[in-house]
Design a protein around this motif. Structure first.
Motif, PDB file in Angstrom:
ATOM      1  N   UNK A 138       0.925  -1.222  -0.012  1.00  0.00           N
ATOM      2  CA  UNK A 138       0.273  -0.017   0.172  1.00  0.00           C
ATOM      3  C   UNK A 138       0.844   1.257   0.027  1.00  0.00           C
ATOM      4  N   UNK A 139       2.274   1.171   0.152  1.00  0.00           N
ATOM      5  CA  UNK A 139       3.121   2.128   0.093  1.00  0.00           C
ATOM      6  C   UNK A 139       3.188   2.630  -1.205  1.00  0.00           C
ATOM      7  N   UNK A 140       3.433   1.607  -2.241  1.00  0.00           N
ATOM      8  CA  UNK A 140       3.549   1.723  -3.783  1.00  0.00           C
ATOM      9  C   UNK A 140       2.235   2.246  -4.201  1.00  0.00           C
ATOM     10  N   UNK A 141       1.327   1.716  -4.119  1.00  0.00           N
ATOM     11  CA  UNK A 141       0.111   2.097  -4.774  1.00  0.00           C
ATOM     12  C   UNK A 141      -0.460   3.625  -4.482  1.00  0.00           C
ATOM     13  N   UNK A 142      -0.023   4.081  -3.528  1.00  0.00           N
ATOM     14  CA  UNK A 142      -0.141   5.457  -3.088  1.00  0.00           C
ATOM     15  C   UNK A 142       0.553   6.516  -3.690  1.00  0.00           C
ATOM     16  N   UNK A 143      -0.298   7.437  -4.696  1.00  0.00           N
ATOM     17  CA  UNK A 143       0.570   8.249  -5.433  1.00  0.00           C
ATOM     18  C   UNK A 143       1.472   9.229  -4.616  1.00  0.00           C
ATOM     19  N   UNK A 144       1.441   9.456  -3.383  1.00  0.00           N
ATOM     20  CA  UNK A 144       2.463  10.204  -2.447  1.00  0.00           C
ATOM     21  C   UNK A 144       4.065   9.560  -2.568  1.00  0.00           C
ATOM     22  N   UNK A 145       3.799   8.283  -3.061  1.00  0.00           N
ATOM     23  CA  UNK A 145       5.143   7.819  -3.475  1.00  0.00           C
ATOM     24  C   UNK A 145       5.995   8.543  -4.305  1.00  0.00           C
ATOM     25  N   UNK A 146       5.121   9.211  -5.211  1.00  0.00           N
ATOM     26  CA  UNK A 146       5.837  10.093  -6.397  1.00  0.00           C
ATOM     27  C   UNK A 146       6.872  11.115  -5.880  1.00  0.00           C
ATOM     28  N   UNK A 147       6.169  11.910  -5.260  1.00  0.00           N
ATOM     29  CA  UNK A 147       7.257  12.986  -4.734  1.00  0.00           C
ATOM     30  C   UNK A 147       8.323  12.481  -3.772  1.00  0.00           C
ATOM     31  N   UNK A 190       2.967  23.313 -16.904  1.00  0.00           N
ATOM     32  CA  UNK A 190       2.008  22.100 -17.184  1.00  0.00           C
ATOM     33  C   UNK A 190       2.016  21.174 -15.944  1.00  0.00           C
ATOM     34  N   UNK A 191       1.026  20.954 -15.429  1.00  0.00           N
ATOM     35  CA  UNK A 191       1.085  20.133 -14.159  1.00  0.00           C
ATOM     36  C   UNK A 191      -0.128  19.142 -13.871  1.00  0.00           C
ATOM     37  N   UNK A 192       0.151  17.944 -13.583  1.00  0.00           N
ATOM     38  CA  UNK A 192      -1.108  17.172 -13.309  1.00  0.00           C
ATOM     39  C   UNK A 192      -1.349  17.092 -11.628  1.00  0.00           C
ATOM     40  N   UNK A 193      -2.646  17.071 -11.187  1.00  0.00           N
ATOM     41  CA  UNK A 193      -2.565  17.016  -9.762  1.00  0.00           C
ATOM     42  C   UNK A 193      -3.709  15.722  -9.631  1.00  0.00           C
ATOM     43  N   UNK A 194      -3.186  14.798  -8.663  1.00  0.00           N
ATOM     44  CA  UNK A 194      -3.632  13.679  -8.489  1.00  0.00           C
ATOM     45  C   UNK A 194      -3.922  13.310  -7.055  1.00  0.00           C
ATOM     46  N   UNK A 195      -5.243  12.795  -6.383  1.00  0.00           N
ATOM     47  CA  UNK A 195      -5.348  12.483  -5.354  1.00  0.00           C
ATOM     48  C   UNK A 195      -4.488  11.337  -4.732  1.00  0.00           C
TER      49      UNK A 195
END
Length: 374
Positions: free
Chosen positions: A255-264, A288-293
Motif C-alpha cells: 500500500x506504500x507503492x500504490x499510493x501516489x504520495x510515493x511519487x514526490x 504544465x502540471x497534473x494534480x492527483x489525489x
C-alpha cells in the motif's frame, strides 16, 4: 512507436470473449482491434529496462519510508504501521504490479504511477492480445511473457503457502475476470485454490480466523481489493491481527507503492532521474502540471493544467490530499492519447498493455489496444 489501423478479425467478438467476460465487447468496445501499436525491438528494450529500473527505485523508496517512519506523509493509518513493518521485514512475497508509463518513442519512459496493490488489465495484456497476435500474424512478436512468468512465480512461492490459496475480488466483470485468470495461473502451477467474492469472506468469532462460505479457514488469500478499503471495513482490526499468521497477497506493505504520495518521495530520493517526472506535495512552478489525489483510481478527480487551460475528471476522491506532478510525454496524435501499462512479475519486466483515450487522462472507459514488435 506508431499507431496502425487494420481490419478486425471476422469473428473477433467471440474470439475476444473466449478468455473472459463480455465487457471486452460492449457496444462501445473496451477491447479494440481495428488498430495496434507497433514498436521496434530497441523501443521495447527501453521500456523493459525502464520497468526494471523503476521497480528497483520503488523498493528503495519503500525501505526509506519504513526506516525514516514517513508513513504520515502518505496518510497511512497509525494502526497499520506495525503490520506494514512486519510484512516488509519478513519479506512477505509479492506476485505482480503494473507501472503506467508516459512514452512516445522519442525519449526515456516516465513513471506516471505504480499500480502495485490491485492492478487490473491483466487478462487482456496476457492472453487476449497474444491470441490476437497469433491469429492475425501482424508483427514479428509481442512484449508478453506474462502467462509463463506468473506460473513460474506461483511455483516459486508454493513452498511458502500454508493450505489452499483463496482468490477474492468484488463480483464485478473486470475484477472477477482478473482474479479468475490469476487463479487459473496458480492452478496451472499446481496450487490448490478457491475463488470467492470478497463480501462472502466471513469471520469466525469462536476460532478467530476468516472463513469461506463453508466455514473452512482461509489461511492464504490473494485479494483484488485495495488495502485502504480493507482497513476501512468493519473487521479491519481482525484483518490486521491475522496478518501475523495469515498470508495476504499482495502484502500490506504494497500500500506504500500504490499510493501516489510515493511519487514526490521518489523524486526527492532520485532527483532528475530519467525515468521519473518532477513531483511534489506542494504546487509546482511550471505551466504544465497534473494534480492527483493520493488514492484515486481510474483517473478519477485528476486535473491537468497547461497554461491557462485545465481538464478535470469527476469522482469520489476529491476530498483527499493530492500530489503535483509534471506532465509526461504521453504518446498522442490528433485524435487520441495512449498510456503504456508495463508489468512486473517476480522482480522481472513481463510484458505490457496499452490503453488509449480521446482525453489525456486515462479513465475506466479508456480502450485497450494490442501491440506488436516489428
Amino acid at each position: 512507436m506508431q499507431r496502425r489501423t487494420h481490419q478486425a478479425r471476422t469473428h473477433w467478438t467471440s474470439r475476444a470473449e473466449q478468455p473472459g467476460p463480455s465487457f471486452h465487447s460492449t457496444p462501445d468496445p473496451y477491447w479494440t482491434e481495428t488498430a495496434h501499436y507497433r514498436f521496434t525491438l530497441q523501443e521495447i528494450e527501453v521500456i523493459e529496462s525502464a520497468t526494471a529500473e523503476l521497480h528497483h527505485l520503488c523498493l528503495q523508496a519503500v525501505d526509506h519510508i519504513i526506516r525514516q517512519h514517513r508513513f504520515a506523509e502518505l496518510g497511512i493509518p497509525e494502526k497499520a504501521i506495525p503490520y506494514i513493518q512486519q510484512a516488509h521485514n519478513k519479506q512477505h512475497p509479492t506476485i505482480l504490479g503494473r507501472f503506467d508509463l508516459a512514452y512516445d518513442g522519442s525519449g526515456p519512459p516516465k513513471l506516471l504511477e505504480y499500480n502495485a496493490d490491485t492492478p487490473t488489465m491483466l487478462l487482456e495484456s496476457s492472453v487476449i492480445q497474444w491470441e490476437w497476435h497469433e491469429d492475425t500474424k501482424i508483427g514479428d512478436d509481442q512484449f508478453n511473457s506474462l502467462h509463463d512468468k506468473l506460473i513460474a512465480r506461483w511455483k516459486g512461492i508454493q513452498p511458502r503457502l500454508h493450505g489452499d490459496l483463496y482468490f477474492a475480488a468484488q463480483a464485478v466483470p473486470e475484477d472477477w475476470a482478473t482474479i479468475a485468470y490469476l487463479q487459473d495461473t496458480a492452478v496451472q502451477a499446481g496450487i490448490p485454490s478457491h475463488l470467492i467474492a470478497i463480501d462472502q469472506i466471513g469471520w469466525n468469532r469462536t476460532r478467530q480466523y476468516f472463513v469461506d462460505t463453508q466455514e473452512r479457514p482461509i489461511i492464504a488469500c490473494h485479494k483484488l481489493y485495495p488495502w485502504e478499503w480493507l482497513l476501512a471495513e468493519e473487521f479491519s482490526e481482525q484483518l490486521l491481527a491475522t496478518t501475523w499468521e495469515m498470508q495476504w497477497l499482495e502484502p500490506i506493505w504494497k500500500m506504500l507503492l500504490s499510493n501516489k504520495a510515493i511519487l514526490p518521495i521518489l523524486w526527492e530520493l532520485f532527483p532528475d532521474h530519467p525515468n521519473l517526472l518532477e513531483a511534489s506535495f506542494t504546487p509546482l512552478s511550471r505551466p504544465d502540471v497534473v494534480i492527483k489525489p493520493f488514492l484515486s483510481r481510474e483517473g478519477a478527480n485528476v486535473t491537468i493544467r497547461e497554461g491557462t487551460q485545465s481538464i478535470q475528471t469527476p469522482g469520489a476522491y476529491g476530498n483527499q490530499p493530492s500530489i503535483y506532478q509534471a506532465r509526461g510525454p504521453v504518446f498522442h496524435d490528433e485524435h487520441r492519447f495512449a498510456v503504456i501499462g508495463s508489468w512486473i512479475v517476480d522482480q522481472q519486466a513481463a510484458g505490457m498493455g496499452i490503453r488509449e483515450d480521446t482525453s489525456p487522462i486515462t479513465r475506466n472507459t479508456s480502450r485497450f489496444v494490442p501491440h506488436v514488435i516489428a
